[in-house]
Design a protein around this motif. Structure first.
Motif, PDB file in Angstrom:
ATOM      1  N   PRO A   1     -23.085  35.411 -32.193  1.00  0.00           N
ATOM      2  CA  PRO A   1     -22.852  36.720 -32.819  1.00  0.00           C
ATOM      3  C   PRO A   1     -23.323  37.914 -31.983  1.00  0.00           C
ATOM      4  O   PRO A   1     -22.682  38.975 -32.015  1.00  0.00           O
ATOM      5  N   ASP A   2     -24.408  37.769 -31.219  1.00  0.00           N
ATOM      6  CA  ASP A   2     -24.871  38.889 -30.387  1.00  0.00           C
ATOM      7  C   ASP A   2     -23.878  39.194 -29.264  1.00  0.00           C
ATOM      8  O   ASP A   2     -23.654  40.353 -28.912  1.00  0.00           O
ATOM      9  N   GLY A   3     -23.251  38.168 -28.732  1.00  0.00           N
ATOM     10  CA  GLY A   3     -22.237  38.364 -27.694  1.00  0.00           C
ATOM     11  C   GLY A   3     -21.019  39.103 -28.228  1.00  0.00           C
ATOM     12  O   GLY A   3     -20.467  39.978 -27.552  1.00  0.00           O
ATOM     13  N   VAL A   4     -20.622  38.763 -29.461  1.00  0.00           N
ATOM     14  CA  VAL A   4     -19.493  39.458 -30.098  1.00  0.00           C
ATOM     15  C   VAL A   4     -19.877  40.911 -30.365  1.00  0.00           C
ATOM     16  O   VAL A   4     -19.150  41.842 -30.002  1.00  0.00           O
ATOM     17  N   GLN A   5     -21.050  41.125 -30.984  1.00  0.00           N
ATOM     18  CA  GLN A   5     -21.484  42.492 -31.330  1.00  0.00           C
ATOM     19  C   GLN A   5     -21.657  43.367 -30.097  1.00  0.00           C
ATOM     20  O   GLN A   5     -21.404  44.569 -30.141  1.00  0.00           O
TER      21      GLN A   5
ATOM     22  N   PRO B   1     -19.478  37.163 -36.812  1.00  0.00           N
ATOM     23  CA  PRO B   1     -18.486  36.245 -36.238  1.00  0.00           C
ATOM     24  C   PRO B   1     -18.882  35.714 -34.868  1.00  0.00           C
ATOM     25  O   PRO B   1     -19.575  36.394 -34.100  1.00  0.00           O
ATOM     26  N   VAL B   2     -18.433  34.501 -34.598  1.00  0.00           N
ATOM     27  CA  VAL B   2     -18.608  33.866 -33.290  1.00  0.00           C
ATOM     28  C   VAL B   2     -17.210  33.633 -32.705  1.00  0.00           C
ATOM     29  O   VAL B   2     -16.219  33.660 -33.434  1.00  0.00           O
ATOM     30  N   VAL B   3     -17.148  33.410 -31.399  1.00  0.00           N
ATOM     31  CA  VAL B   3     -15.886  33.022 -30.771  1.00  0.00           C
ATOM     32  C   VAL B   3     -16.015  31.569 -30.333  1.00  0.00           C
ATOM     33  O   VAL B   3     -16.875  31.228 -29.509  1.00  0.00           O
ATOM     34  N   CYS B   4     -15.183  30.720 -30.934  1.00  0.00           N
ATOM     35  CA  CYS B   4     -15.207  29.279 -30.683  1.00  0.00           C
ATOM     36  C   CYS B   4     -14.189  28.946 -29.603  1.00  0.00           C
ATOM     37  O   CYS B   4     -13.045  29.404 -29.672  1.00  0.00           O
ATOM     38  N   MET B   5     -14.619  28.151 -28.636  1.00  0.00           N
ATOM     39  CA  MET B   5     -13.706  27.755 -27.560  1.00  0.00           C
ATOM     40  C   MET B   5     -13.844  26.287 -27.228  1.00  0.00           C
ATOM     41  O   MET B   5     -14.941  25.737 -27.270  1.00  0.00           O
ATOM     42  N   ALA B   6     -12.715  25.672 -26.865  1.00  0.00           N
ATOM     43  CA  ALA B   6     -12.713  24.334 -26.287  1.00  0.00           C
ATOM     44  C   ALA B   6     -12.178  24.449 -24.873  1.00  0.00           C
ATOM     45  O   ALA B   6     -11.152  25.109 -24.647  1.00  0.00           O
ATOM     46  N   TRP B   7     -12.903  23.882 -23.923  1.00  0.00           N
ATOM     47  CA  TRP B   7     -12.505  23.905 -22.509  1.00  0.00           C
ATOM     48  C   TRP B   7     -12.455  22.482 -21.981  1.00  0.00           C
ATOM     49  O   TRP B   7     -13.273  21.636 -22.364  1.00  0.00           O
TER      50      TRP B   7
ATOM     51  N   ARG C   1     -31.593  35.315 -28.587  1.00  0.00           N
ATOM     52  CA  ARG C   1     -30.368  36.135 -28.488  1.00  0.00           C
ATOM     53  C   ARG C   1     -29.728  35.865 -27.130  1.00  0.00           C
ATOM     54  O   ARG C   1     -29.567  36.749 -26.308  1.00  0.00           O
ATOM     55  N   ASN C   2     -29.352  34.586 -26.922  1.00  0.00           N
ATOM     56  CA  ASN C   2     -28.905  34.190 -25.582  1.00  0.00           C
ATOM     57  C   ASN C   2     -27.388  34.054 -25.441  1.00  0.00           C
ATOM     58  O   ASN C   2     -26.887  33.359 -24.569  1.00  0.00           O
ATOM     59  N   VAL C   3     -26.689  34.759 -26.259  1.00  0.00           N
ATOM     60  CA  VAL C   3     -25.241  35.091 -26.227  1.00  0.00           C
ATOM     61  C   VAL C   3     -24.204  33.969 -26.184  1.00  0.00           C
ATOM     62  O   VAL C   3     -23.052  34.218 -26.525  1.00  0.00           O
ATOM     63  N   VAL C   4     -24.585  32.768 -25.802  1.00  0.00           N
ATOM     64  CA  VAL C   4     -23.549  31.738 -25.653  1.00  0.00           C
ATOM     65  C   VAL C   4     -24.120  30.338 -25.854  1.00  0.00           C
ATOM     66  O   VAL C   4     -25.307  30.088 -25.600  1.00  0.00           O
ATOM     67  N   HIS C   5     -23.273  29.448 -26.356  1.00  0.00           N
ATOM     68  CA  HIS C   5     -23.605  28.025 -26.503  1.00  0.00           C
ATOM     69  C   HIS C   5     -22.692  27.200 -25.610  1.00  0.00           C
ATOM     70  O   HIS C   5     -21.518  27.528 -25.453  1.00  0.00           O
ATOM     71  N   GLY C   6     -23.223  26.097 -25.066  1.00  0.00           N
ATOM     72  CA  GLY C   6     -22.399  25.106 -24.374  1.00  0.00           C
ATOM     73  C   GLY C   6     -22.900  23.708 -24.660  1.00  0.00           C
ATOM     74  O   GLY C   6     -24.117  23.468 -24.636  1.00  0.00           O
ATOM     75  N   SER C   7     -21.991  22.777 -24.918  1.00  0.00           N
ATOM     76  CA  SER C   7     -22.376  21.382 -25.214  1.00  0.00           C
ATOM     77  C   SER C   7     -23.214  20.797 -24.083  1.00  0.00           C
ATOM     78  O   SER C   7     -23.013  21.138 -22.912  1.00  0.00           O
ATOM     79  N   ASP C   8     -24.142  19.875 -24.445  1.00  0.00           N
ATOM     80  CA  ASP C   8     -25.049  19.324 -23.428  1.00  0.00           C
ATOM     81  C   ASP C   8     -24.643  17.950 -22.903  1.00  0.00           C
ATOM     82  O   ASP C   8     -25.323  17.398 -22.035  1.00  0.00           O
TER      83      ASP C   8
END
Ligand code: UDP
Ligand code: MG
Length: 160
Positions: free
Chosen positions: A21-25, A80-86, A122-129
């Motif tokens: 959410p912080d990345g979106v805001q 809101p968050v932005v969900c992505m699959a890469w 508030r680290n703006v992004v998530h990535g699977s480990d």
């Protein structure tokens, strides 16, 4: 062993990336997406989404006992968050490198967190480990029909 056969045996992995959410805001959605796009991975899913509490708790279930867990859940559902699959060979580990360390003050310059954030909470992004968690998280956040299988025309210019 012919080289083209070896290449075709390389494992294509999937990772779940999320602008928090912080990345979106803060208006960082385009900046964050473009780092993965420019690297050359394939986007297979993308949506803006208001996450319900039960989904946030399921996503972070491995952290349930941690003292920061309640604040983490409040953070993830705060907007809101932005969900992505890469998708791509080695995408899980490479995405973690592009993202940088969990604590943005320890993240290297050039990484998303190193360039764009100052605090773990508030680290703006998530990535699977792991590739397993990549699959698990994509299945959790996306419904069938929300993911696209496609062949980028730049593929032969990225991989021999
Ligand atoms: N987190 C936190 N405080 C901590 C550790 C983690 O608020 O001391 C949050 C932070 O947003 C982090 C998320 O919980 O990104 C998940 O933690 P994890 O250790 O899985 O870090 P990541 O995989 O996101 O780098
Ligand atoms: Mg994690």
């Amino acid at each position: 062993f012919l080289p083209h056969l070896v290449a075709s045996l390389e494992q294509v992995d999937e990772t779940y990336i999320m602008v928090k959410p912080d990345g979106v805001q803060r208006g960082l959605v385009g900046e964050i997406i473009s780092r993965f796009e420019k690297k050359g991975f394939k986007l297979t899913g993308l949506k803006l989404f208001q996450c319900p509490q039960d989904l946030a708790e399921e996503h972070y279930k491995d952290l349930k006992g941690k003292s920061f867990f309640p604040k983490l859940i409040d953070y993830i559902i705060s907007g809101p968050v932005v969900c992505m699959a890469w998708e791509g060979v080695g995408v899980v580990a490479a995405a973690r490198k592009l993202i940088g360390s969990t604590n943005p003050l320890q993240a290297e310059p050039g990484t998303i967190r190193g360039d764009l954030a100052v605090q773990t909470g508030r680290n703006v992004v998530h990535g699977s480990d792991s590739p397993e968690n990549g699959k698990r998280e994509i299945a959790l956040w996306f419904k069938e029909g929300e993911l696209c299988q496609w062949t980028p025309t730049q593929e032969p210019w990225l991989r021999e």
